[in-house]
Structures are given as C-alpha cells and as structure tokens.
Design a protein around this motif. Structure first.
Motif, short mmCIF file in Angstrom:
data_model
loop_
_atom_site.label_atom_id
_atom_site.label_comp_id
_atom_site.label_asym_id
_atom_site.label_seq_id
_atom_site.Cartn_x
_atom_site.Cartn_y
_atom_site.Cartn_z
N GLY A 195 0.82 -1.22 0.00
CA GLY A 195 0.00 0.00 0.00
C GLY A 195 0.85 1.26 0.00
O GLY A 195 0.53 2.24 -0.69
N ALA A 196 1.94 1.26 0.76
CA ALA A 196 2.81 2.43 0.80
C ALA A 196 3.51 2.67 -0.53
O ALA A 196 3.61 3.81 -1.01
CB ALA A 196 3.84 2.26 1.91
N VAL A 197 3.99 1.60 -1.16
CA VAL A 197 4.66 1.73 -2.46
C VAL A 197 3.67 2.24 -3.51
O VAL A 197 4.00 3.16 -4.29
CB VAL A 197 5.29 0.38 -2.89
N ALA A 198 2.48 1.69 -3.52
CA ALA A 198 1.47 2.15 -4.49
C ALA A 198 1.12 3.61 -4.23
O ALA A 198 0.97 4.40 -5.18
CB ALA A 198 0.21 1.27 -4.39
N SER A 199 0.99 3.99 -2.97
CA SER A 199 0.65 5.37 -2.63
C SER A 199 1.73 6.34 -3.08
O SER A 199 1.43 7.42 -3.61
CB SER A 199 0.43 5.48 -1.12
N VAL A 200 2.99 5.99 -2.87
CA VAL A 200 4.09 6.87 -3.27
C VAL A 200 4.12 7.05 -4.78
O VAL A 200 4.23 8.17 -5.30
CB VAL A 200 5.43 6.32 -2.74
N PHE A 201 4.02 5.95 -5.52
CA PHE A 201 4.06 6.05 -6.98
C PHE A 201 2.86 6.80 -7.53
O PHE A 201 3.01 7.63 -8.44
CB PHE A 201 4.16 4.66 -7.62
N LEU A 202 1.67 6.55 -7.01
CA LEU A 202 0.49 7.27 -7.49
C LEU A 202 0.55 8.75 -7.11
O LEU A 202 0.11 9.61 -7.88
CB LEU A 202 -0.78 6.62 -6.95
N GLY A 203 1.10 9.05 -5.94
CA GLY A 203 1.23 10.45 -5.51
C GLY A 203 2.19 11.23 -6.39
O GLY A 203 1.87 12.32 -6.87
N PHE A 204 3.37 10.67 -6.61
CA PHE A 204 4.34 11.37 -7.46
C PHE A 204 3.89 11.37 -8.93
O PHE A 204 4.15 12.34 -9.66
CB PHE A 204 5.73 10.75 -7.33
N GLY A 205 3.22 10.31 -9.36
CA GLY A 205 2.69 10.30 -10.72
C GLY A 205 1.65 11.39 -10.91
O GLY A 205 1.63 12.07 -11.94
N SER A 206 0.79 11.58 -9.92
CA SER A 206 -0.21 12.66 -10.00
C SER A 206 0.46 14.03 -10.00
O SER A 206 0.03 14.93 -10.72
CB SER A 206 -1.18 12.56 -8.82
N LEU A 207 1.50 14.18 -9.18
CA LEU A 207 2.24 15.44 -9.15
C LEU A 207 2.84 15.76 -10.51
O LEU A 207 2.68 16.88 -11.03
CB LEU A 207 3.34 15.39 -8.09
N PHE A 208 3.51 14.80 -11.12
CA PHE A 208 4.12 15.04 -12.43
C PHE A 208 3.07 15.22 -13.52
O PHE A 208 3.30 15.95 -14.49
CB PHE A 208 5.11 13.93 -12.78
N LEU A 209 1.92 14.59 -13.38
CA LEU A 209 0.83 14.81 -14.33
C LEU A 209 0.34 16.26 -14.26
O LEU A 209 0.13 16.91 -15.28
CB LEU A 209 -0.32 13.84 -14.09
N LEU A 210 0.16 16.76 -13.05
CA LEU A 210 -0.25 18.15 -12.89
C LEU A 210 0.82 19.10 -13.43
O LEU A 210 0.49 20.10 -14.11
CB LEU A 210 -0.52 18.45 -11.41
N LEU A 211 2.07 18.82 -13.15
CA LEU A 211 3.16 19.68 -13.66
C LEU A 211 3.22 19.62 -15.18
O LEU A 211 3.47 20.64 -15.84
CB LEU A 211 4.49 19.25 -13.06
#
Length: 78
Positions: free
Chosen positions: A56-72
C-alpha cells in the motif's frame, strides 16, 4: 547582494514531466492491482500485515508522485 541570488529551478528537467507521469502512474496502478489480487486470493489466515502495508505504501508513493508530475506536465504548478 541581488546578483548572488539564484532563481529556483526544478531538480527534474521539464521535458521529463510527461514521461515520469506515465511511468509512475503505470507502476502505481500495477502495484495497486497486485494489492487487490493479493487481498482477493489469500485467506485471512495467510495474510501478512507487513506485506499489505508495504504494498500500500509503495502504491501510494508512486500514485502520488505520478499525480504530481501529471499536474506539472499539464501546466498546473503546485
């Protein structure tokens, strides 16, 4: 003194934003899918809390940073 001030810049080059967004979101979704498969196929006696929290932590980190880079990549600077 004003000459010694450097502007703030991103540690990641801007052309990499879309690629990083796609890769991190893809990895996050794959890890999330493996988490759901693990939960659906294992019995309550065979489940490991450490494995669930780690996945769950690994999935959360990847989805969080992926969302950040998508917004950027879309031009929404957060």
């Amino acid at each position: 003194m004003a000459q010694s001030v450097k502007p703030i810049s991103s540690p990641v080059p801007e052309p990499w934003y879309p690629t990083l967004a796609v890769l991190m979101l893809a990895v996050g979704l794959i890890v999330t899918a493996s988490f759901f498969i693990y939960e659906a196929t294992s019995s309550k006696k065979n489940r490991s809390l450490a494995k669930e929290l780690t996945t769950g932590a690994v999935a959360s980190v990847f989805l969080g940073f992926g969302s950040l880079f998508l917004l950027l990549a879309c031009g929404i600077y957060v």
